[in-house]
Design a protein around this motif. Sequence first.
Motif, PDB file in Angstrom:
ATOM      1  N   PHE A   1       1.483  15.370   1.362  1.00  0.00           N
ATOM      2  CA  PHE A   1       1.880  16.781   1.326  1.00  0.00           C
ATOM      3  C   PHE A   1       0.684  17.672   1.009  1.00  0.00           C
ATOM      4  CE2 PHE A   1       5.744  14.381   0.228  1.00  0.00           C
ATOM      5  CZ  PHE A   1       6.593  14.826   1.230  1.00  0.00           C
ATOM      6  N   VAL A   2      -0.214  17.197   0.163  1.00  0.00           N
ATOM      7  CA  VAL A   2      -1.439  17.949  -0.140  1.00  0.00           C
ATOM      8  C   VAL A   2      -2.290  18.092   1.127  1.00  0.00           C
ATOM      9  CG1 VAL A   2      -3.560  17.983  -1.501  1.00  0.00           C
ATOM     10  CG2 VAL A   2      -1.420  17.167  -2.539  1.00  0.00           C
ATOM     11  N   LEU A   3      -2.334  17.010   1.918  1.00  0.00           N
ATOM     12  CA  LEU A   3      -3.118  17.030   3.156  1.00  0.00           C
ATOM     13  C   LEU A   3      -2.550  17.989   4.196  1.00  0.00           C
ATOM     14  CD1 LEU A   3      -3.927  13.218   3.484  1.00  0.00           C
ATOM     15  CD2 LEU A   3      -5.553  15.062   3.019  1.00  0.00           C
ATOM     16  N   ASN A   4      -1.329  18.454   3.985  1.00  0.00           N
ATOM     17  CA  ASN A   4      -0.769  19.462   4.892  1.00  0.00           C
ATOM     18  C   ASN A   4      -1.586  20.747   4.907  1.00  0.00           C
ATOM     19  OD1 ASN A   4       1.325  17.992   5.924  1.00  0.00           O
ATOM     20  ND2 ASN A   4       2.951  19.102   4.891  1.00  0.00           N
ATOM     21  N   LEU A   5      -2.405  20.951   3.871  1.00  0.00           N
ATOM     22  CA  LEU A   5      -3.311  22.107   3.865  1.00  0.00           C
ATOM     23  C   LEU A   5      -4.212  22.105   5.101  1.00  0.00           C
ATOM     24  CD1 LEU A   5      -4.327  22.162   0.087  1.00  0.00           C
ATOM     25  CD2 LEU A   5      -2.981  23.908   1.292  1.00  0.00           C
ATOM     26  N   TYR A   6      -4.587  20.924   5.547  1.00  0.00           N
ATOM     27  CA  TYR A   6      -5.427  20.808   6.745  1.00  0.00           C
ATOM     28  C   TYR A   6      -4.717  21.434   7.945  1.00  0.00           C
ATOM     29  CZ  TYR A   6      -7.802  18.683  10.739  1.00  0.00           C
ATOM     30  OH  TYR A   6      -8.458  18.484  11.926  1.00  0.00           O
ATOM     31  N   TRP A   7      -3.433  21.087   8.106  1.00  0.00           N
ATOM     32  CA  TRP A   7      -2.692  21.600   9.252  1.00  0.00           C
ATOM     33  C   TRP A   7      -2.500  23.123   9.157  1.00  0.00           C
ATOM     34  CZ3 TRP A   7      -3.287  18.151  12.584  1.00  0.00           C
ATOM     35  CH2 TRP A   7      -3.193  16.802  12.283  1.00  0.00           C
ATOM     36  N   TRP A   8      -2.318  23.598   7.952  1.00  0.00           N
ATOM     37  CA  TRP A   8      -2.153  25.041   7.757  1.00  0.00           C
ATOM     38  C   TRP A   8      -3.398  25.789   8.229  1.00  0.00           C
ATOM     39  CZ3 TRP A   8       1.765  28.257   6.427  1.00  0.00           C
ATOM     40  CH2 TRP A   8       1.424  29.576   6.074  1.00  0.00           C
ATOM     41  N   PHE A   9      -4.563  25.308   7.779  1.00  0.00           N
ATOM     42  CA  PHE A   9      -5.804  26.005   8.120  1.00  0.00           C
ATOM     43  C   PHE A   9      -6.244  25.764   9.564  1.00  0.00           C
ATOM     44  CE2 PHE A   9      -6.340  25.786   3.399  1.00  0.00           C
ATOM     45  CZ  PHE A   9      -6.334  27.159   3.191  1.00  0.00           C
ATOM     46  N   GLU A  10      -5.713  24.692  10.185  1.00  0.00           N
ATOM     47  CA  GLU A  10      -6.023  24.440  11.594  1.00  0.00           C
ATOM     48  C   GLU A  10      -5.065  25.162  12.525  1.00  0.00           C
ATOM     49  OE1 GLU A  10      -8.532  22.637  13.209  1.00  0.00           O
ATOM     50  OE2 GLU A  10      -9.457  22.809  11.221  1.00  0.00           O
ATOM     51  N   GLY A  11      -4.075  25.871  11.958  1.00  0.00           N
ATOM     52  CA  GLY A  11      -3.173  26.655  12.779  1.00  0.00           C
ATOM     53  C   GLY A  11      -1.850  25.993  13.122  1.00  0.00           C
ATOM     54  N   TYR A  12      -1.634  24.782  12.602  1.00  0.00           N
ATOM     55  CA  TYR A  12      -0.363  24.093  12.848  1.00  0.00           C
ATOM     56  C   TYR A  12       0.580  24.387  11.674  1.00  0.00           C
ATOM     57  CZ  TYR A  12      -3.250  21.522  16.192  1.00  0.00           C
ATOM     58  OH  TYR A  12      -4.097  21.177  17.216  1.00  0.00           O
ATOM     59  N   LYS A  13       0.897  25.655  11.500  1.00  0.00           N
ATOM     60  CA  LYS A  13       1.614  26.085  10.294  1.00  0.00           C
ATOM     61  C   LYS A  13       3.053  25.571  10.235  1.00  0.00           C
ATOM     62  CE  LYS A  13      -1.078  30.229   9.137  1.00  0.00           C
ATOM     63  NZ  LYS A  13      -2.271  29.875   9.876  1.00  0.00           N
ATOM     64  N   ILE A  14       3.718  25.488  11.366  1.00  0.00           N
ATOM     65  CA  ILE A  14       5.103  25.004  11.364  1.00  0.00           C
ATOM     66  C   ILE A  14       5.155  23.552  10.907  1.00  0.00           C
ATOM     67  CG2 ILE A  14       7.124  24.505  12.787  1.00  0.00           C
ATOM     68  CD1 ILE A  14       6.402  26.901  14.505  1.00  0.00           C
ATOM     69  N   ALA A  15       4.245  22.723  11.426  1.00  0.00           N
ATOM     70  CA  ALA A  15       4.188  21.320  11.017  1.00  0.00           C
ATOM     71  C   ALA A  15       3.906  21.209   9.519  1.00  0.00           C
ATOM     72  CB  ALA A  15       3.126  20.577  11.810  1.00  0.00           C
TER      73      ALA A  15
END
Length: 295
Positions: free
Chosen positions: A230-244
């Motif tokens: 869940f912490v690694l979800n920060l990567y997806w947020w900053f890469e633009g995959y915000k929904i994921a």
Amino acid sequence: MTSAGQIKSILLAFRPKTLTAALVPCVAGTALVKAIGLSWDGWVLFYALMASFLIQIGTNLVNDAVDFKKGADTEKRIGPQRITQAGILSANQVMLLGSLCFLLAVLCGIPLVLKGGWVIVAIGIASVLMGYSYTAGPFPLAYLGLGDLFVIIFFGLLAVMGIVFLNTGEWMAEAFVLGLQIGLHATVLIAINNLRDHSGDRLVNKKTLAVRFGVKFSRWEIAALSFLPFVLNLYWWFEGYKIAAIVSLLAIPLAVKITKNVFNTEPSPAYNKFLGQAAGLHLVFGLLIALGFAF
């Protein structure tokens, strides 16, 4: 035992509740390919799923037979029934069945090799050899405390990166992060299993991390494995995959429940239920993040 009862016991020996470890990386990796905006091949998904299922089942069966031979599975076992320990099949029969699964996995891998080339040959051979070597061979990974690392690498990183490579021809940072997330959650199952069995494993010198470092360490390991994805979800947020990044957070209550359970319960048959919860966490997180990539 009737023949129908034997068949049921053999199917249970495949450990179907844990097969999410093979399903999730293939589905999530394919969803990532779509999110990146590239085309994905349905046959790649099919053959990768078949090969992954067969390698995991083969690993489970070899584990069943070898643990019995080494004395790790006895009548005092607190985990689910094992077909070798229960006398349903002999250790040699179970090993033969496991070897057949590995052979079928190799056959399923042929179309993948034709598409992906020699690098897929290397991944396939390594996966089969490591599956066998999880408990068997001169350097059994589970008996050396390397089982957790094995799962992260083969049921996380290589599984996801491999299927993304087969579809795109590229090794991507996105696939590495997703593979790490999937692998960490898959390893929760192994960590709970090893914590449950640590007393019996110590007696037969099976040096899992729970045996090497103790119950307290194992509980914190399970907590870390549960929450780091869940912490690694920060990567997806900053890469633009915000929904994921957002949708997959809906699996957090499962991580909380598992962590509370292992901290509040001494290793016992109750951990068999916790294994099911861990499989649920792995499956739900993987499907949610895959769903997030689809939008």
